[in-house]
Design a protein around this motif. Structure first.
Motif, PDB file in Angstrom:
ATOM      1  N   SER A  51       2.908   3.742 -14.784  1.00  0.00           N
ATOM      2  CA  SER A  51       3.739   3.390 -14.183  1.00  0.00           C
ATOM      3  C   SER A  51       4.993   4.032 -14.810  1.00  0.00           C
ATOM      4  O   SER A  51       6.000   4.835 -13.233  1.00  0.00           O
TER       5      SER A  51
ATOM      6  N   ASN B 203       6.507   7.454 -12.108  1.00  0.00           N
ATOM      7  CA  ASN B 203       8.058   7.601 -11.411  1.00  0.00           C
ATOM      8  C   ASN B 203       9.089   8.362 -11.516  1.00  0.00           C
ATOM      9  O   ASN B 203       9.549   8.220 -10.492  1.00  0.00           O
TER      10      ASN B 203
ATOM     11  N   ASP C  31      12.217   4.332  -1.856  1.00  0.00           N
ATOM     12  CA  ASP C  31      11.702   3.505  -2.572  1.00  0.00           C
ATOM     13  C   ASP C  31      11.472   2.597  -2.786  1.00  0.00           C
ATOM     14  O   ASP C  31      10.742   1.937  -3.646  1.00  0.00           O
TER      15      ASP C  31
ATOM     16  N   LYS D  66       7.788   2.870  -3.390  1.00  0.00           N
ATOM     17  CA  LYS D  66       7.504   3.688  -4.871  1.00  0.00           C
ATOM     18  C   LYS D  66       7.428   2.101  -5.502  1.00  0.00           C
ATOM     19  O   LYS D  66       6.409   1.457  -5.953  1.00  0.00           O
TER      20      LYS D  66
ATOM     21  N   ASN E 120       4.190   0.692  -7.921  1.00  0.00           N
ATOM     22  CA  ASN E 120       4.433  -0.054  -8.777  1.00  0.00           C
ATOM     23  C   ASN E 120       3.608  -1.441  -8.884  1.00  0.00           C
ATOM     24  O   ASN E 120       3.297  -1.734  -9.857  1.00  0.00           O
TER      25      ASN E 120
END
Length: 769
Positions: A141, A145, A273, A276, A280
């Protein structure tokens, strides 16, 4: 006749040279060469006993020449399991038979799918791989990111394997079954455009199966369509299931901001965001087991959601909240919604309420604790101003969650490991292993190959590879995971069970461990023996884990153990010195091991291990005798021959040489009484009359202990003084004369004969002493 003392002194002042001269005698050299050339070809006790030259050579070497005729007896000795204290050889009082059996390996090489050490190592790797999964998920992760924002095109995303796999795993797709063109078509689609790739591909997929259903229906009879077990009906059901489970790629398409051509508009990022964060979260929940990262995500979800709950039904209708609470309080997966409702609506002040009366001995206390953790009224609602949980109640529930979220996985691990330990014991060959899903699940997970999808044929070639051959199949894969898998099991090239590849053979491990216990407890207490036995257990377990010479020498505790077992003082020997011994060429007379003191001890020590010239494990030499056993037998044969030949001229010399060789094995006076040759030396040395031999054994035992401290026999200087006294007195008893000048010349190689010794010998000749 030459003086016993002179002859003995000439031989022992340079024992290495004396042995060398004996070995070079034509008959001795011929018999030894035959033995060394042929013993490696022997594969059974019968072959050994049928070759008289081999058999008689070994019997003579081990001091059993007079028993050469007793083949049936020696067969039982050689077939004894030396690890069993009650085996035939171990029950014999004469240690020579056990030592003879130890020099060979007729019954010690056990063919087994996996040794205890290998099993422990593989299970350790499995536990380690499970423990590392949390770290791996977090690392994946962090990487995702950090890198995703640098991506500018779909091609760039596709070509980065880690990013691509992360995305596809998070959205529930197998990266191995996703094509580039399909991936690009999906992530560049506008989900709001009915004519975009993702929408038309989905419709085409479903239409394709509907067309198949229509075709089957058109060609089937009414009776077939009415029968759910008919072939057409089964096909239709299969196609309907495919439509119902059709993959929906729209979520994947919606997560990205790529244009139709696979690029981004100026200033845009591939993902927002929120997208994402969602990816995750999806990734951590896509793992085969709940990681600590996923547990934290669930904790945050629960704590942010429980405050909005207004009735029990909100929990019952939310599977994620329901599971969180159930697991937090250690309740079974079979817990019903109705049971949860009854618990949460119980009035604990009512002794007849559900939580107070149900659950039995196993769950009643938990029911009451769970009811107390929430504030619902008996109708499932909350009183005005109340929340489902107070801050303290919520904190306690979350603490329980973090402690128990992986209990089910840990229980499954324990069950798998226990099952593995049971099943591995009945594996008969490599095909049995490959056919057992539980065994292979643990084994492949342990080495990190659980998701590779290798065929049984590939894994069979790996497991039957020869780990000592750099060209074998397992090394051509250039992947250490396959090497670890092959090392975890013992299969021959044809798939049958093999013998573990160990730093020492089972015979040598047993021999080293026994020798250590003998050395450490020879004159010690019961406590000393107990400590030595415990240390031998440590060594026996750890030596099976050693894979290189560096592994061995890197453990000073192990180095000290093998030195003591070999009769060497570890306080006087450095690890580097031992390394030089191992790295020497024993065939080179000028090598380090052949030019240092105690050459024979070191050569046998080094020969007891299976290391190649590079310090890696090597296959033991074929045959029924270990390298150390061969060296020991050869050395003993030379010694026996030397003693016999010298005894033809002077029996006293033979007795002295024999006593010198055997003294290290004497631990009590009973050992001396049990060996007539050793006893004769003691009787002569201490002028014990022959008549004493007819006395009670215990009386003889006490008498010997009065005149001799047995520990002195293990001190080279004191032993030599005793034998000087013996040879002198033997000469007196047998009327052999030697002038003082001869004695001085005979002793010149050791610094001469002391004045005290000369005076003693003079007194002996004149009847003094």
């Amino acid at each position: 006749m030459v003086s016993t003392f002179i002859d003995y002194n000439l031989i022992t002042r340079d024992m290495k040279t004396s042995i060398q001269r004996t070995s070079e005698q034509v008959l001795v050299a011929r018999e030894t060469e035959y033995y060394k050339a042929n013993i490696g070809n022997v594969t059974s006790v019968d072959e050994f006993l049928d070759d008289y030259r081999l058999y008689s050579y070994a019997m003579k070497a081990h001091g059993l020449e007079e028993m050469t005729y007793a083949k049936a007896f020696m067969r039982k000795v050689m077939e004894s399991d030396l690890s069993d204290e009650n085996s035939y050889a171990n029950m014999l009082t004469d240690e020579r038979y056990r030592n003879f059996a130890m020099a060979f390996s007729f019954s010690q090489a056990t063919e087994v799918v996996q040794s205890d050490a290998q099993e422990d190592a593989l299970i350790g790797l499995y536990n380690e791989s499970i423990a590392n999964q949390d770290d791996a998920v977090r690392a994946d992760s962090v990487y995702f990111n950090a890198v995703i924002d640098t991506v500018k095109t779909v091609d760039q995303l596709w070509q980065n394997e880690k990013l691509k796999d992360y995305v596809l795993t998070a959205f529930g797709y197998n990266p191995d079954y996703m094509s580039y063109s399909h991936f690009k078509g999906v992530v560049t689609s506008d989900v709001n455009d009915p004519n975009s790739y993702v929408n038309t591909a989905d419709a085409a997929y479903k239409q394709g199966y509907q067309d198949k259903i229509d075709a089957v229906t058109a060609n089937a009879t009414a009776a077939e369509l009415a029968d759910p077990n008919s072939a057409p009906s089964k096909l239709i059901t299969q196609f309907q299931t495919a439509i119902a489970n059709a993959p929906d790629y729209r979520a994947l398409a919606a997560a990205f901001n790529f244009q139709d051509d696979g690029t981004l508009l100026a200033g845009d990022l591939p993902m927002s965001d929120p997208a994402k964060a969602s990816t995750n979260e999806a990734y951590v929940f896509a793992q085969p087991r709940l990681s600590s990262s996923a547990a934290q995500v669930n904790k945050l979800f629960y704590e942010s959601t429980i405050d909005s709950v207004t009735k029990v039904g909100d929990i019952l209708g939310n599977s994620r909240l329901f599971a969180y609470i159930r697991i937090s309080y250690g309740l079974p997966a079979s817990l019903l919604n109705s049971t949860m409702e009854n618990i949460l609506t119980s009035d604990l002040n009512d002794p007849n309420s559900y939580a107070n009366t149900q659950g039995g001995t196993e769950y009643n206390a938990i029911y009451k604790e769970l009811a107390a953790a929430f504030n619902f009224q008996t109708d499932g609602t909350l009183a005005a101003g109340d929340k489902a949980q107070t801050a303290d109640q919520k904190t306690l529930t979350s603490a329980y969650w973090m402690a128990r979220y992986n209990d089910a996985d840990e229980a499954a691990d324990e069950a798998l490991i226990n099952s593995y330990k049971t099943l591995i014991g009945i594996v008969a060959d490599v095909d049995d292993l490959l056919a057992d899903r539980k065994i292979m699940n643990l084994a492949l997970t342990a080495v990190g190959l659980q998701n590779v999808g290798d065929t049984a044929r590939t894994l069979r070639k790996v497991l039957t590879s020869d780990l000592t051959d750099p060209a074998s199949y397992v090394y051509t894969l250039k992947d250490e995971r396959y090497v670890k898998l092959a090392k975890a099991f013992n299969f021959n090239g044809d798939g049958t069970l093999g013998v573990p590849l160990l730093a020492q053979s089972q015979t040598e491990i047993l021999n080293t461990a026994k020798s250590y216990v003998v050395e450490k407890s020879r004159f010690g207490t019961d406590e000393d023996r107990t400590k030595a036995t415990d240390e031998s257990k440590y060594y026996s377990a750890e030596i099976e884990k050693i894979e290189t010479l560096n592994d061995l020498l890197g453990n000073r505790r192990m180095v000290d153990f093998i030195l003591v077992a070999a009769g060497l003082d570890p306080e006087e020997i450095t690890t580097d010195y031992v390394r030089q011994m191992f790295e020497s060429d024993p065939a080179d007379p000028n090598s380090f091991i052949n030019t240092e003191p105690e050459t024979s001890l070191y050569k046998e020590l080094v020969a007891s291990f299976n290391f190649d010239r590079d310090g890696n494990l090597a296959k033991p030499d074929p045959g029924i005798q270990t390298k150390r056993g061969l060296l020991e037998t050869e050395g003993l044969y030379y010694n026996q021959t030397l003693e016999e030949q010298k005894g033809e001229d002077n029996a006293g010399v033979r007795l002295a040489l024999y006593f010198r060789r055997m003294a290290g094995d004497v631990t009590t006076a009973y050992d001396l009484l049990a060996d007539s040759a050793l006893l004769q030396v003691i009787q002569t040395t201490f002028s014990i009359p022959q008549e004493m031999s007819s006395a009670d054994v215990d009386i003889q035992y006490d008498y010997i202990n009065r005149v001799l401290d047995i520990e002195d026999l293990h001190d080279p200087e004191k032993l030599e003084k005793l034998l000087v006294r013996f040879t002198a007195l033997y000469d007196v008893e047998n009327n052999v004369d030697a002038s003082p000048a001869e004695l001085i010349m005979a002793g010149s190689g050791r610094g001469g004969i002391s004045a005290e010794t000369l005076m003693s010998l003079t007194q002996l000749r004149s009847g003094g002493f």
